[in-house]
Design an enzyme around this catalytic site. Structure first.
Site, PDB file in Angstrom:
ATOM      1  N   ASN A   1       0.851  -1.180   0.000  1.00  0.00           N
ATOM      2  CA  ASN A   1       0.000   0.000   0.000  1.00  0.00           C
ATOM      3  C   ASN A   1       0.893   1.239   0.000  1.00  0.00           C
ATOM      4  O   ASN A   1       2.122   1.140   0.066  1.00  0.00           O
ATOM      5  CB  ASN A   1      -0.983  -0.015   1.175  1.00  0.00           C
ATOM      6  CG  ASN A   1      -0.285  -0.027   2.526  1.00  0.00           C
ATOM      7  OD1 ASN A   1       0.750   0.611   2.724  1.00  0.00           O
ATOM      8  ND2 ASN A   1      -0.857  -0.759   3.480  1.00  0.00           N
ATOM      9  N   MET A   2       0.292   2.402  -0.068  1.00  0.00           N
ATOM     10  CA  MET A   2       1.077   3.627  -0.225  1.00  0.00           C
ATOM     11  C   MET A   2       1.995   3.868   0.964  1.00  0.00           C
ATOM     12  O   MET A   2       3.153   4.280   0.797  1.00  0.00           O
ATOM     13  CB  MET A   2       0.135   4.824  -0.422  1.00  0.00           C
ATOM     14  CG  MET A   2       0.835   6.073  -0.933  1.00  0.00           C
ATOM     15  SD  MET A   2       1.517   5.826  -2.585  1.00  0.00           S
ATOM     16  CE  MET A   2       2.484   7.330  -2.764  1.00  0.00           C
ATOM     17  N   SER A   3       1.514   3.588   2.162  1.00  0.00           N
ATOM     18  CA  SER A   3       2.343   3.792   3.359  1.00  0.00           C
ATOM     19  C   SER A   3       3.547   2.867   3.350  1.00  0.00           C
ATOM     20  O   SER A   3       4.676   3.282   3.661  1.00  0.00           O
ATOM     21  CB  SER A   3       1.517   3.560   4.624  1.00  0.00           C
ATOM     22  OG  SER A   3       0.462   4.487   4.715  1.00  0.00           O
ATOM     23  N   GLU A   4       3.329   1.605   2.999  1.00  0.00           N
ATOM     24  CA  GLU A   4       4.430   0.638   2.934  1.00  0.00           C
ATOM     25  C   GLU A   4       5.430   1.025   1.855  1.00  0.00           C
ATOM     26  O   GLU A   4       6.649   0.912   2.045  1.00  0.00           O
ATOM     27  CB  GLU A   4       3.865  -0.761   2.663  1.00  0.00           C
ATOM     28  CG  GLU A   4       3.041  -1.324   3.821  1.00  0.00           C
ATOM     29  CD  GLU A   4       2.218  -2.534   3.431  1.00  0.00           C
ATOM     30  OE1 GLU A   4       1.884  -3.321   4.338  1.00  0.00           O
ATOM     31  OE2 GLU A   4       1.892  -2.687   2.230  1.00  0.00           O
TER      32      GLU A   4
ATOM     33  N   ASP B   1      -5.811  -8.481   1.181  1.00  0.00           N
ATOM     34  CA  ASP B   1      -5.937  -9.909   0.888  1.00  0.00           C
ATOM     35  C   ASP B   1      -6.792 -10.127  -0.356  1.00  0.00           C
ATOM     36  O   ASP B   1      -6.496 -10.985  -1.193  1.00  0.00           O
ATOM     37  CB  ASP B   1      -6.569 -10.648   2.069  1.00  0.00           C
ATOM     38  CG  ASP B   1      -5.655 -10.721   3.282  1.00  0.00           C
ATOM     39  OD1 ASP B   1      -4.443 -10.493   3.122  1.00  0.00           O
ATOM     40  OD2 ASP B   1      -6.154 -11.006   4.383  1.00  0.00           O
TER      41      ASP B   1
END
EC number: 2.7.1.167
Length: 476
Positions: free
Chosen positions: A195-198, A264
Site C-alpha cells: 500500500n502507499m504507506s508501505e 488480501d
C-alpha cells in the site's frame, strides 16, 4: 469493460504464509467486576474466521477456484479448528504441524459493537526449521498457475528467497503482499502489492505522481521485480512495469465501511486472474473492482464470482449479491444505519418463471433492499421429494442474482428460514401464496422486533410444478 469476466476456468492458486485463526466472543456488559475495575462480559455468541494467509485462501475459494494453503500450525485444538473451517470451504490444507509452537490465534472480546480486549496466542516461527515446508512447496508448486506468499511478519516466510527461487524454477509467478521495510528479501518476485504507506516507508515520501513512478521503477530495477502494484486507498491503484506506461485505476468503491482484509482481496483476485492467463491490466482491473466491493462490507470479508461479475457489468441494483449469514447481518446493519427499509422473502426458486419474477418485483417495491433466502438442495429434497431440485443451489442463486429486484441472496439448510429470519430481523417479511401472516415462519420474531409481515399473491397459472409437468409431456 464488458469483455472482462469473473469466471476463472483455468486458474489454480497456491498460497503459502502466516496462517491464523480469528476468534470473536460477543456478549452483554452490564456490570463491573467486584474483583477489579473491569467490565464483566457475559458471552452469548462466538464466531471463528480464517485470518492472515488463510483469509487469502478463503478469498480465492469464494471465486470457485481450486486453492491449496501451506503454512505452520500447532498440534492443538485451534489448529484443528482452523483446518476444519478451511476444509468446509473446499480449501486443500497442506500444513506443517509443530509440537513446539501454538497455532497463531487472535481472540477478540466484543460488547455493544465495541472491541474490549484482544488476546494473542502466538510465538514467531523464526527459529523453526522450514525444510518440510520448502519440500511441500517444491513438490506442489508446478501444479499451480500462481503462488501467493502472504507475509504477516510471523516467521513462516523466513526462507522467502528459497521459496521465490523454487517457484521461478517451476516458471510459476510469485505475488507477495509485503511486510516491513526490507523489500530486498523479496528480490526476484514477479509482483509486490504494497500500500502507499508501505511503499513510501521503503522509497521515501512521494509528493507527485512523477515521484511515485520514478521511485517505483527504481525499486523494480533494484530488487528485480517484473511489476509493482501500489494500492493507494481512495486514489485507486497504480501498476508499474519497466519500459511500459504506468497503468492507473481509480477507486470504484462507492462507500467505505471497513478496509480490513482489502489487501488480501486484491492479491487473491490478482493472482487468480494471472493464473487464469489474463493480462496484468485485466488482472489489476478485476482486483480493483473486487477491492471496491469488499471495503463496503464490515470485517474481514470475501467477494463472490457473482458479486464481481455484477460489479464488472455495472449492475448496482444487485448490491452485494450472494452472502453468508454473517456477511448478510453486517450488510443489513449498514443498510439500516442508512435508514433503508429491509424486505425479506424465501423460497426454493427451482425453475424460475414469470410468477417468480413479478412476485420478487412486487416485494422489492415494498422497501429499499430485498433479501431472498434460498433453500439448500437437501432442504428442497425434504420438502419437494427425491426428484427435486431440478437446478442445484449454486445455479438457482446465480439466476436470482441476475434479477434487478434482488439485492442479497443467502442460503439456508433448515426446512424453514425461521432461525435466519430471527437473526436478520427484516423490517418487512413477505411470503407468496394463501398463508395467514401468523402461519409464516419467522413472523413472530419480526413482529416482536417491531416489523411487519405481508402476504402477496402469485400470478395465476404460474408454478414450477406446471413447468415440470409440461416438460414431462414433451418427453412423452
Amino acid at each position: 469493460m464488458a469483455q472482462y469476466s469473473a469466471e476463472f476456468k483455468q486458474a489454480k492458486v497456491l498460497v503459502l504464509g502466516d496462517v491464523m485463526l480469528d476468534r470473536y466472543w460477543f456478549g452483554a456488559t452490564n456490570r463491573i467486576s467486584p474483583e477489579a475495575p473491569v467490565p464483566v462480559v457475559r458471552v452469548q455468541e462466538n464466531e471463528e474466521r480464517a485470518g492472515g494467509a488463510a483469509n487469502v485462501a478463503m478469498n480465492i475459494a469464494s471465486l470457485n477456484v481450486p486453492v491449496q494453503l501451506m503454512g505452520l500450525i500447532g498440534q492443538d485444538e485451534t489448529g484443528s479448528a482452523l483446518s476444519l473451517l478451511l476444509e468446509k470451504q473446499k480449501i486443500d490444507c497442506n500444513f506443517v504441524a509443530l509440537e513446539t509452537h501454538p497455532t497463531i490465534t487472535k481472540l477478540r472480546i466484543l460488547s455493544r459493537h465495541q472491541q474490549l480486549l484482544r488476546l494473542d496466542f502466538e510465538e514467531d516461527f523464526n527459529n523453526v526449521d522450514c525444510k518440510d515446508l520448502l519440500a511441500k512447496l517444491e513438490s506442489a508448486v508446478k501444479n499451480y498457475g500462481a503462488l501467493i506468499l502472504s507475509d504477516y511478519g510471523k516467521g513462516t516466510l523466513k526462507d522467502v528467497q528459497k521459496m521465490i527461487q523454487i517457484a521461478r524454477k517451476a516458471n510459476v509467478p510469485v505475488l507477495i503482499d509485503p511486510k516491513g521495510t526490507d523489500f530486498e528479501r523479496y528480490c526476484g518476485a514477479t509482483l509486490l502489492t504494497p500500500n502507499m504507506s508501505e511503499f513510501e516507508a521503503v522509497v521515501g515520501k512521494c509528493n507527485t505522481e512523477e515521484e511515485i513512478i520514478k521511485k517505483g521503477l527504481k525499486l523494480i530495477s533494484d530488487i528485480e521485480l517484473t511489476a509493482l502494484l501500489v494500492t493507494r486507498s481512495e486514489k485507486g491503484m497504480t501498476l508499474l512495469r519497466p519500459n511500459q506506461e504506468p497503468y492507473h485505476l481509480p477507486t470504484v468503491a462507492k462507500e467505505v465501511f471497513d478496509v480490513t482484509g482489502a489487501g488480501d482481496t486484491v492479491i487473491s483476485v490478482l493472482a487468480t486472474a494471472l493464473a487464469d492467463g489474463r493480462s496484468f491490466e485485466e488482472s489489476c482491473y478485476l482486483a480493483n473492482v473486487a477491492a471496491g466491493i469488499v471495503v463496503g462490507k464490515l470485517g474481514t470479508s470475501t467477494v463472490s464470482t457473482v458479486e464481481l461479475e455484477n460489479a464488472i457489468h455495472a449492475r448496482p441494483e444487485t448490491g452485494f449479491g450472494i452472502m453468508s449469514e454473517a456477511e448478510l447481518k453486517d450488510a443489513v446493519a449498514q443498510a439500516k444505519a442508512r435508514g433503508e427499509k429491509i424486505v425479506m422473502t424465501n423460497g426454493c426458486f427451482d425453475i424460475l418463471h414469470p410468477g417468480h419474477i413479478s412476485y420478487l418485483e412486487n416485494a422489492r417495491k415494498l422497501g429499499d433492499r430485498l433479501i431472498v433466502a434460498v433453500n439448500s438442495d437437501d432442504s428442497v429434497k425434504r420438502l419437494k421429494g427425491e426428484s427435486r431440485p431440478i437446478n442445484n443451489l449454486e445455479n438457482r442463486m446465480a439466476v436470482l442474482a441476475g434479477l434487478a429486484s434482488v439485492d442479497w441472496l443467502v442460503p439456508f439448510t433448515e426446512d424453514t428460514p425461521q432461525h435466519l429470519i430471527g437473526e436478520i430481523l427484516p423490517d418487512l417479511l413477505v411470503k407468496g401464496g394463501d398463508y395467514k401472516p401468523e402461519e409464516i415462519a419467522g413472523s413472530k420474531e419480526v413482529w416482536a422486533n417491531g416489523g411487519d409481515v405481508k402476504v402477496l399473491n402469485f400470478e395465476n397459472g404460474c408454478s414450477t410444478t406446471n413447468v415440470i409437468e409440461k416438460i414431462k409431456l414433451l418427453k412423452d
